[in-house]
Write a protein that holds these residues in place. Structure first.
Motif, PDB file in Angstrom:
ATOM      1  N   TYR A  92      53.370 -68.565  59.748  1.00 39.51           N
ATOM      2  CA  TYR A  92      51.936 -68.575  60.052  1.00 39.51           C
ATOM      3  C   TYR A  92      51.787 -69.261  61.400  1.00 39.51           C
ATOM      4  CZ  TYR A  92      47.024 -69.071  60.423  1.00 39.51           C
ATOM      5  OH  TYR A  92      45.750 -68.970  60.921  1.00 39.51           O
ATOM      6  N   LYS A 112      50.519 -69.246  52.638  1.00 39.81           N
ATOM      7  CA  LYS A 112      49.222 -68.979  52.006  1.00 39.81           C
ATOM      8  C   LYS A 112      48.496 -70.286  51.705  1.00 39.81           C
ATOM      9  CE  LYS A 112      50.551 -64.696  52.064  1.00 39.81           C
ATOM     10  NZ  LYS A 112      50.153 -63.822  53.185  1.00 39.81           N
ATOM     11  N   PHE A 144      51.560 -65.208  61.389  1.00 42.26           N
ATOM     12  CA  PHE A 144      52.552 -64.154  61.219  1.00 42.26           C
ATOM     13  C   PHE A 144      52.425 -63.129  62.352  1.00 42.26           C
ATOM     14  CE2 PHE A 144      54.211 -60.203  59.296  1.00 42.26           C
ATOM     15  CZ  PHE A 144      55.473 -60.656  58.933  1.00 42.26           C
ATOM     16  N   GLY A 148      52.208 -60.088  62.838  1.00 45.32           N
ATOM     17  CA  GLY A 148      51.974 -58.795  62.224  1.00 45.32           C
ATOM     18  C   GLY A 148      51.724 -57.681  63.207  1.00 45.32           C
ATOM     19  N   TRP A 201      51.175 -55.065  57.184  1.00 42.07           N
ATOM     20  CA  TRP A 201      51.073 -54.685  58.593  1.00 42.07           C
ATOM     21  C   TRP A 201      51.716 -53.336  58.890  1.00 42.07           C
ATOM     22  CZ3 TRP A 201      48.048 -56.975  62.095  1.00 42.07           C
ATOM     23  CH2 TRP A 201      47.548 -58.250  61.782  1.00 42.07           C
ATOM     24  N   GLU A 214      55.571 -58.643  51.310  1.00 45.61           N
ATOM     25  CA  GLU A 214      54.156 -58.314  51.149  1.00 45.61           C
ATOM     26  C   GLU A 214      53.432 -58.319  52.487  1.00 45.61           C
ATOM     27  OE1 GLU A 214      51.957 -60.164  48.087  1.00 45.61           O
ATOM     28  OE2 GLU A 214      53.469 -59.793  46.536  1.00 45.61           O
ATOM     29  N   ASP A 215      53.770 -59.268  53.366  1.00 42.89           N
ATOM     30  CA  ASP A 215      53.157 -59.277  54.696  1.00 42.89           C
ATOM     31  C   ASP A 215      53.677 -58.128  55.552  1.00 42.89           C
ATOM     32  OD1 ASP A 215      51.361 -61.362  54.407  1.00 42.89           O
ATOM     33  OD2 ASP A 215      52.822 -62.892  54.952  1.00 42.89           O
TER      34      ASP A 215
END
Length: 363
Positions: free
Chosen positions: A293, A129, A295, A297, A327, A322-323
């Motif tokens: 990163y 992040k 990611f 998803g 997704w 959370e990611d």
């Protein structure tokens, strides 16, 4: 003839730095990554390749030395562990804002605060992040073996010069301290000043060769309209990275009803969990993001169209999950299991969590 050595993950990073033509390492010792600096000192690359190795007075000093070296087009890097990376966060934002290349290795430990010296994966948020203030991203690579500690250090240098953006190799104390056989690549010579001028002359501070316009390396801009336009330039670069640099591995996901999602040392543990589940007749796969990163998803989203649930396994209170939830969407459960503070989950613990949180609830 291939050269193979038994190395710690931290030692592999140091060997990779020397062999991929790194110009300078600037760092400060902190457990569990101190062997990176110690190995570089013991190898004395300044005698063979001319590489600078310097122990700075602090992590803040180290990242600003990296900034200075990067501004001249040199291949520079640093390494630290969790609290030290926090001290470097301002410099990382400056590097991203000035579009300078550098490699940063984080061998994470338990936290928050000074925490423990044992491994953890609670720096996921910090790494993916941004890792500092402002609108920026670092490319983040997550090795799961000592060989990948070596390979990803070299890959990080390739990516950082390709995109003129900081690249982080995010490991943990397990990968940094464990020993495995590593196949060492042929050494590359350091790039000479003439090549730097030719390849980096449009942005690096290398002197006004041939009377070219002055290169001013800075991240400050007082005009908000100009700053906003620059932020859109960065956003377009990140979009290219998200399009072209996604990396991941899948294991037996083709027929899986349930998918474990894990990176780094947790992914190694989950390989055994997957085997245990299949021995009991449960169709379980493993999805391992290599780039945190960008990611991967889209892969999670495609799996979510047919699997019954995900279990994110990480050595934290719940960050990667959370990611995964983002997704996976609302229709497929994405649960979390983790140990934290330096504690490491066992395959049995993860398997029991998989059964209680997903398998036993969704027949």
């Amino acid at each position: 003839m291939k050269e193979i050595k038994l190395l710690k993950g931290n030692e592999a990073v140091a060997m990779a730095a020397i062999r991929c033509g790194c110009d300078g390492y600037f760092g400060y010792p902190i457990t569990p990554q101190s062997e990176i600096l110690e190995t570089l000192m013991s190898q004395k690359p300044w005698e063979t390749t001319g590489m600078v190795v310097l122990q700075a007075e602090s992590e803040t000093a180290a990242i600003n030395m990296v900034y200075g070296g990067a501004a001249t087009g040199k291949r520079v890097m640093t390494s630290s562990s969790s609290p030290g990376i926090s001290l470097m966060s301002e410099g990382l934002s400056y590097l991203a804002g000035a579009e300078l290349p550098c490699v940063v290795v984080n061998v994470s430990r338990g936290g928050p605060g000074l925490g423990t010296i044992q491994p953890a994966q609670s720096d996921y948020f910090q790494a993916v992040k941004a890792g500092g203030h402002g609108d920026f991203h670092m490319i983040v690579l997550a090795p799961a073996s000592v060989q990948e500690m070596y390979d990803f250090t070299q890959l990080a240098f390739d990516l950082t010069f390709k995109y003129l953006n900081p690249v982080m190799v995010l490991a943990d104390g397990v990968i940094g301290q464990m020993m495995e056989k590593v196949e060492l690549s042929e050494g590359k010579p350091r790039v000479d000043d003439e090549s730097i001028q030719r390849e980096c002359g449009s942005w690096a501070a290398t002197g006004r060769v041939g009377g070219r316009p002055r290169n001013i390396v800075t991240s400050v801009e007082l005009d908000p309209d100009i700053q906003e336009a620059f932020n859109h330039i960065l956003a377009a670069k990140y979009a290219r990275i998200e399009q072209d640099e996604v990396r991941y591995e899948t294991f037996e996901c083709e027929d899986a009803d349930f998918v474990l999602v894990a990176y780094g040392s947790s992914a190694r543990i989950c390989r055994r969990v997957m085997e245990m589940a299949r021995e009991e007749g449960f169709k379980v796969g493993l999805f391992r993001p290599i780039t945190l990163y960008p990611f991967p998803g889209d892969v999670i989203a495609r799996l979510a169209e047919r699997v019954k649930g995900f279990l994110a396994v990480e050595m934290s209170m719940g960050q990667l999950v959370e990611d995964v939830r983002l997704w996976a969407g609302r229709n497929v459960p994405a649960e979390h299991y983790g140990r934290c503070g330096g504690a490491i989950h066992s395959p049995d613990e993860v398997y029991n969590a998989l059964k209680s949180k997903l398998i036993d609830k969704i027949k």
